[in-house]
Design a protein around this motif. Structure first.
Motif, PDB file in Angstrom:
ATOM      1  N   ASP A  98      -7.426  -3.852   5.935  1.00  0.00           N
ATOM      2  CA  ASP A  98      -8.475  -4.745   5.459  1.00  0.00           C
ATOM      3  C   ASP A  98      -8.403  -4.768   3.937  1.00  0.00           C
ATOM      4  N   HIS A  99      -8.736  -5.893   3.339  1.00  0.00           N
ATOM      5  CA  HIS A  99      -8.679  -5.969   1.876  1.00  0.00           C
ATOM      6  C   HIS A  99      -9.707  -6.980   1.379  1.00  0.00           C
ATOM      7  N   GLY A 100     -10.024  -6.889   0.109  1.00  0.00           N
ATOM      8  CA  GLY A 100     -10.972  -7.798  -0.500  1.00  0.00           C
ATOM      9  C   GLY A 100     -10.360  -9.157  -0.777  1.00  0.00           C
ATOM     10  N   GLU A 101     -11.217 -10.083  -1.188  1.00  0.00           N
ATOM     11  CA  GLU A 101     -10.773 -11.441  -1.506  1.00  0.00           C
ATOM     12  C   GLU A 101     -10.582 -11.587  -3.011  1.00  0.00           C
ATOM     13  N   PRO A 102      -9.515 -12.243  -3.425  1.00  0.00           N
ATOM     14  CA  PRO A 102      -9.369 -12.555  -4.849  1.00  0.00           C
ATOM     15  C   PRO A 102     -10.508 -13.463  -5.322  1.00  0.00           C
ATOM     16  N   ASP A 103     -10.645 -13.585  -6.609  1.00  0.00           N
ATOM     17  CA  ASP A 103     -11.638 -14.488  -7.198  1.00  0.00           C
ATOM     18  C   ASP A 103     -11.060 -15.897  -7.140  1.00  0.00           C
ATOM     19  N   VAL A 136       0.820  -1.218   0.000  1.00  0.00           N
ATOM     20  CA  VAL A 136       0.000   0.000   0.000  1.00  0.00           C
ATOM     21  C   VAL A 136       0.856   1.270   0.000  1.00  0.00           C
ATOM     22  N   PRO A 137       1.823   1.430   0.915  1.00  0.00           N
ATOM     23  CA  PRO A 137       2.626   2.666   0.865  1.00  0.00           C
ATOM     24  C   PRO A 137       3.486   2.764  -0.396  1.00  0.00           C
ATOM     25  N   GLN A 138       3.888   1.635  -0.954  1.00  0.00           N
ATOM     26  CA  GLN A 138       4.651   1.673  -2.204  1.00  0.00           C
ATOM     27  C   GLN A 138       3.789   2.184  -3.349  1.00  0.00           C
ATOM     28  N   ALA A 139       2.518   1.733  -3.385  1.00  0.00           N
ATOM     29  CA  ALA A 139       1.592   2.219  -4.414  1.00  0.00           C
ATOM     30  C   ALA A 139       1.359   3.719  -4.270  1.00  0.00           C
ATOM     31  N   GLU A 140       1.234   4.181  -3.013  1.00  0.00           N
ATOM     32  CA  GLU A 140       1.037   5.621  -2.781  1.00  0.00           C
ATOM     33  C   GLU A 140       2.230   6.423  -3.273  1.00  0.00           C
ATOM     34  N   ALA A 141       3.415   5.892  -3.050  1.00  0.00           N
ATOM     35  CA  ALA A 141       4.621   6.597  -3.508  1.00  0.00           C
ATOM     36  C   ALA A 141       4.678   6.659  -5.031  1.00  0.00           C
ATOM     37  N   ASP A 190     -12.312  -2.481  -1.254  1.00  0.00           N
ATOM     38  CA  ASP A 190     -12.405  -2.804   0.171  1.00  0.00           C
ATOM     39  C   ASP A 190     -11.112  -2.505   0.930  1.00  0.00           C
ATOM     40  N   LEU A 191     -10.118  -1.976   0.234  1.00  0.00           N
ATOM     41  CA  LEU A 191      -8.815  -1.745   0.854  1.00  0.00           C
ATOM     42  C   LEU A 191      -8.855  -0.496   1.732  1.00  0.00           C
TER      43      LEU A 191
END
Length: 310
Positions: free
Chosen positions: A261-266, A236-241, A250-251
């Motif tokens: 918290d995060h969603g579930e893969p398919d 998450v912080p890498q994506a923000e950077a 859901d993240l």
């Protein structure tokens, strides 16, 4: 302090595991332990070898000599990782040729992530960032695996995978600071690779029949869901950077858990891919099978040379 085993080899094995000492090839081990290691190490080795293909496809199309050299070096590293791991598997009494035959005949699996196509050059960077990042989360604990040859192989592999992740992230930083089209390409690639990267950790703990036994034996150190959570929190912080959005509505940060918290893969997609129905599965296996067949003359020449000098 060295633990010496009792007359009963099973008790000796248990004491070594309890004492966090390594099991070596000549030590007694339960047949289930040996089979579990063969399955896991073979799958890992196959993943490294098949994993050369998605990025190898971009070596000639990389935009500069520097980028070509970086990508070529990375693909060569993956080949080396496969060789280390096949050598570790051989200490358990299996033959490398047998494992290769099982791979190209689809009798043994490799990581689901390598059954997806690389559609743009941004995929090269996102694979380095997300796929190698997930691999690091999975593999660093394997440096403490109870089986000595596997644990020792993982030390070098993890160091090189860490470098691969930095290479991928550096490429993405260059692209997001480039043109609008390059930024959009990075976001689109992130959207495609995020969920398959979460699937790399395997099914949810409740659907993972081998996890508890592997942890009891010291082969695994963390459950699938624990490793997946660690990867999400790291990414998450890498994506923000980078300025990209992870495609999960859901993240969000959970202050009570001190984790995201995060969603579930398919998971139906995951089961389809590992069952042989991935978008690039047929292509990946056909390419590996052809390479194996094209190299038959080299193996025959080496065998004849060895027989002549034996």
């Amino acid at each position: 302090m060295t633990v010496t085993g009792p007359a009963d080899p099973a008790l000796g094995f248990d004491r070594l595991i309890e004492a966090e000492q390594r099991i070596e090839p000549r030590d007694w081990m339960p047949e289930g332990y040996r089979k579990t290691l063969i399955r896991q190490i073979a799958q890992h080795a196959h993943s490294e070898i098949i994993g050369m293909q998605p990025e190898g496809n971009w070596i000639t199309r990389a935009p500069s000599l520097r980028r070509k050299a970086i990508l070529l070096a990375k693909v060569q590293d993956e080949a080396g990782h496969g060789m280390y791991l096949y050598a570790a598997a051989e200490t358990l009494g299996v033959d490398r040729e047998e494992l290769t035959e099982k791979l190209i005949s689809a009798q043994q699996k490799y990581s689901s992530i390598f059954n997806y196509p690389t559609l743009t050059y941004a995929d090269v960077g996102v694979i380095g960032w997300l796929v190698d990042g997930a691999a690091i989360c999975n593999q660093v604990p394997l440096c403490r695996c109870s089986y000595g040859p596997y644990a020792r192989a993982m030390i070098r592999i993890c160091k090189e995978e860490s470098f691969h992740q930095r290479q991928g992230y550096e490429l993405l930083l260059a692209m997001v600071n480039g043109t609008d089209a390059q930024k959009a390409m990075v976001q689109e690639a992130t959207n495609r690779w995020w969920w398959p990267s979460l699937m790399m950790f395997g099914p949810p703990d409740g659907d993972s029949p081998n996890t508890q036994q592997s942890m009891a034996w010291g082969i695994k150190r963390h459950t699938n869901d624990e490793l997946r959570q660690r990867f999400v929190d790291m990414s998450v912080p890498q994506a923000e950077a980078l300025g990209v959005t992870l495609p999960d509505p859901d993240l969000r940060w959970n202050d009570e858990r001190q984790a995201h918290d995060h969603g579930e893969p398919d998971w139906s997609e995951f089961r389809a891919v590992i069952g042989g129905g991935g978008p690039a599965t047929a292509q990946r296996l056909a390419h590996r099978r052809k390479a194996h067949e094209d190299g038959a003359w080299v193996r025959e020449a080496a065998r004849a040379y060895a027989e002549k000098h034996s």
